[in-house]
Scaffold this active site. Structure first.
Site, PDB file in Angstrom:
ATOM      1  N   SER A 267       0.855  -1.200   0.000  1.00  0.00           N
ATOM      2  CA  SER A 267       0.000   0.000   0.000  1.00  0.00           C
ATOM      3  C   SER A 267       0.881   1.236   0.000  1.00  0.00           C
ATOM      4  CB  SER A 267      -0.864   0.004   1.267  1.00  0.00           C
ATOM      5  OG  SER A 267      -0.061   0.392   2.383  1.00  0.00           O
ATOM      6  N   ASP A 268       0.265   2.397  -0.240  1.00  0.00           N
ATOM      7  CA  ASP A 268       1.003   3.617   0.012  1.00  0.00           C
ATOM      8  C   ASP A 268       0.810   3.951   1.498  1.00  0.00           C
ATOM      9  OD1 ASP A 268       1.510   6.579  -2.030  1.00  0.00           O
ATOM     10  OD2 ASP A 268       2.399   5.959  -0.127  1.00  0.00           O
ATOM     11  N   TYR A 269       1.425   5.034   1.926  1.00  0.00           N
ATOM     12  CA  TYR A 269       1.483   5.394   3.341  1.00  0.00           C
ATOM     13  C   TYR A 269       0.086   5.578   3.931  1.00  0.00           C
ATOM     14  CZ  TYR A 269       3.639   7.697   7.349  1.00  0.00           C
ATOM     15  OH  TYR A 269       4.076   8.013   8.602  1.00  0.00           O
ATOM     16  N   THR A 270      -0.359   4.666   4.750  1.00  0.00           N
ATOM     17  CA  THR A 270      -1.683   4.634   5.403  1.00  0.00           C
ATOM     18  C   THR A 270      -2.831   4.599   4.402  1.00  0.00           C
ATOM     19  OG1 THR A 270      -1.920   7.054   5.609  1.00  0.00           O
ATOM     20  CG2 THR A 270      -0.822   5.888   7.435  1.00  0.00           C
TER      21      THR A 270
END
Ligand code: GLC
Length: 708
Positions: A267-270
């Protein structure tokens, strides 16, 4: 990596997997932050990370680049967790680790995949000698809107060029063996469509059709997968109204089933927990269920997997077999990196010796020279030594020219324009007094936007140089109009005013630490400019989004009837950009002469040979980026008026004439048609060649292609 190596790795992975508890498996699917300073919106305590590592609950670490901390965390994992599975350390090293290269959008202006591959290899060398295993690069987003701050990380507006350069980055980073200490694993991002954010506003809604996705956005990732990219990162945005991070169509149907991607999805950050904000999940447990079942292997920073996957398996809403498949992909990557045999391999004593070495800095200068686009030159460049010049403008001695996402690159390492002139003992350089300005032969002025105005979280509605700089420019030009303007920016800016008055313009973007030396070499003619735009430069912000591969529309603009009301146009602005995709000047006098193709009917298994005679009709040695486009005159759906299909960077001696040859295959004419079949359809097409996407010469051809 040979087949037997793959078999051996598979055996080791299966053996290790059989010893792992469910929680230890889930731990491999978690990328933990360590330092709180890189956190967006979340506070957490890094001692949690240590405890989780000891419990075997962490698979990789984000953005830790302090070697002592890397060693400490790796030692904790290897020596204090039950199975001693090593951690993977990942960081954003996208245009330089310590040696700062031009920002990626500038590097794409070189149209030089060989150079980009060398740069990626040099970046991998510095990165892998400082304890890091993976870089979150290449960024493959297609960009058409300079208001979006992240255009600076991209390869521009064309899928073909972005594919070629993305492959070069991946091959340069990974080389042919991830376990050697000069390579790092690559992560292609952002999957997918992030560059299409509405109004260029960061993290905004993305709405693209399936055909635009397949024709404009997927080619880059298809090429990346064929280049064996190790990881693919999902984007923050929705696609078909479902967040990419929880989108089964994207992550399973397309990525795994159609494109046969075998690597890790992260995933990307959060971006996992942000599907709650996207209003498709209620809580973190729902987040874990939706993202994991959509096909997301590895969760960056958010904790939905480590907090809820275990209970979801107990409830049988997530299958342990699926968990096993994701864990196998993560463990395989660690084996390929050699981390099990040598978990500390990437950590070296006095590692500074591997940074900023002479050949790397020299490469950074070459990259800067080849990425700065000369947009205008009214016979004022190159400057001869007898010319009296004044250097002026807020960026002439600025070091704020390395851009965002600069890893450990430092502005202090930059050679500014002024320093370069001083270092070169340029005798005819004068201070900026009113008299000197008045009496100078040439005013070398550097303007720009701060590096902090582009990159992530930095969209801008106003993409002009600020008012102070415009007033300054106008005050100087009224004293002496012989201005050579250098523009530093992380994006295309609106520079129509300057285009009108400056005698020459070098669009430098953010060229990195060798800025001054590159500019000096270019303006004095030691090196000729050769770069060409990979992102359209608008005439006015009202034209945005504006790009070369647009559709014709039902009422195309007719330049013979510019005032006719009922054509696609504005009443107060031209349709045309200030400078088109593919545009850039050199000191040569390049002429496109004869142009021929070797057949009128082109069949599925044919090759189409295209020959164009190009002449450099003056005394300068220059590089010219010769471009080859196609156009479907008709097709079962509308297709762009031009589609880049090949290009060649060609070196010309003074007064040299060359025949440049391109060879196209049926693949170059194909697209997804009305029935989403990947085919060229039996139609008439045009083949075009030229120096940019506007000034082209073309030939018609008939193409016959059964549905593939
Ligand atoms: C950021 C970016 C992504 C980057 C990641 C890790 O938010 O969107 O490009 O790789 O987080 O730093």
């Amino acid at each position: 990596m040979t087949y037997s190596d793959k078999a051996l790795i598979k055996e080791k992975v299966n053996s290790l997997l059989s010893k792992m508890t469910l929680n230890e498996k889930i731990g491999q699917l978690y990328q933990a932050p360590y330092f709180s300073d890189i956190v967006t919106g979340h506070s957490f305590d890094s001692s949690q990370t240590i405890k989780r590592i000891k419990g075997g609950m962490v698979g990789s670490i984000l953005s830790v680049h302090d070697e002592d901390v890397i060693r400490k965390l790796q030692k904790t994992a290897v020596e204090e967790s039950r199975l001693g599975i090593p951690l993977l350390f990942a960081f954003d090293v996208i245009h330089g680790y310590k040696t700062s290269f031009p920002i990626n959008l500038a590097l794409s202006n070189t149209w030089d995949e060989t150079l980009v591959k060398k740069i990626a290899k040099a970046i991998a060398y510095e990165t892998s000698h400082r304890g890091l295993h993976l870089t979150f690069s290449p960024m493959l987003d297609l960009v058409r809107d300079p208001r979006w701050g992240r255009v600076m990380e991209s390869n521009g507006e064309d899928p073909y060029l972005s594919s070629i350069l993305g492959k070069a980055y991946i091959e340069g980073y990974q080389q042919n063996d991830l376990s050697n200490s000069d390579s790092v694993a690559a992560c292609a991002k952002h999957f997918i469509g992030y560059g299409h954010v509405e109004a260029g506003r960061e993290y905004n809604t993305v709405d693209i059709s399936k055909r635009v996705l397949y024709n404009m956005y997927l080619p880059q990732f298809k090429t990346a997968i064929n280049a064996n990219v190790s990881m693919i990162m999902t984007s923050f945005n929705t696609v078909f109204d479902v967040p990419a991070t929880a989108n089964k169509t994207l992550l399973k149907d397309i990525l795994r089933d159609e494109l046969k991607f075998k690597g890790v999805t992260i995933s990307d950050y959060t971006s996992t927990e942000e599907i709650i904000n996207h209003k498709i999940a209620d809580d973190l447990k729902d987040v874990a269920k939706q993202c994991f079942n959509a096909g997301l292997d590895h969760e960056m920073v958010s904790e939905s997997y480590i907090q809820h996957l275990n209970e979801l398996v107990q409830e049988k809403t997530v299958s342990e077999n699926d968990i096993n498949e994701s864990v196998k992909r993560m463990l395989s990557l660690k084996y390929e990196l050699g981390l099990f045999d040598k978990p500390y391999a990437y950590l070296y004593e006095n590692s500074n010796q591997y940074l900023l070495n002479e050949s790397t800095v020299k490469l950074a200068r070459e990259a800067a020279e080849k990425s700065i686009v000369m947009l205008k030159n009214d016979q004022i460049l190159p400057i001869s030594k007898d010319k009296k010049i004044v250097l002026c403008g807020p960026y002439v001695d600025s070091k704020d020219v390395i851009g965002e996402w600069a890893a450990l690159c430092k502005k202090d390492d930059v050679t500014s324009i002024k320093e370069a002139f001083i270092n070169s003992n340029y005798s005819n350089m004068n201070d900026e007094t009113k008299d000197n300005v008045k009496n100078a032969d040439i005013i070398l002025m550097a303007l720009g936007e701060p590096g902090s105005h582009a990159g992530e979280g930095n969209s801008k509605a106003n993409i002009y140089l600020d008012k102070t700089q415009k007033e300054y420019f106008d005050s100087i030009r009224k004293i002496n109009p012989n201005i050579v303007l250098i523009v530093f920016a992380g994006r295309p800016l609106i520079i129509s005013h300057y285009h009108q008055y400056a005698k020459a313009i070098l669009y430098a973007y953010q060229p990195g630490m060798e800025t001054g030396n590159a500019i000096y070499n270019l303006v004095t003619g030691k090196v000729s400019p050769s770069a060409k735009l990979t992102m359209t430069l608008p005439y006015h912000e009202g034209q945005i989004p504006i790009y070369y591969n647009h559709y014709n529309t039902g009422r195309p603009y007719d330049e013979k009837r510019p005032k006719y009301r009922y054509n696609t146009r504005y009443i107060d602005c031209p349709n045309e950009p200030l400078y088109p995709f593919g545009y850039g000047l050199s000191y040569g006098n390049i002429k496109y002469l004869d142009f021929e193709i070797d057949k009128q009917i082109f069949k599925k298994y044919d090759k189409l040979s295209i020959k164009v005679t190009v002449e450099n009709d003056n005394q300068y040695a220059v590089d010219e980026i010769v471009q080859c486009y196609i156009e479907a005159i008709t097709y079962s759906v509308s297709r762009p008026v031009n589609e880049l299909k090949s290009f060649k960077r060609v070196t010309f001696k003074p007064f040299e004439k060359k025949i440049i040859e391109f060879e196209l295959s049926i693949e170059d004419f194909r697209a997804f048609n009305l029935n989403m079949e990947w085919t060229a359809e039996h139609r008439k097409y045009k083949v075009k060649v030229g120096p940019n996407s506007r000034d082209l010469i073309s030939k018609k051809i008939e193409v016959v292609d059964e549905v593939s």
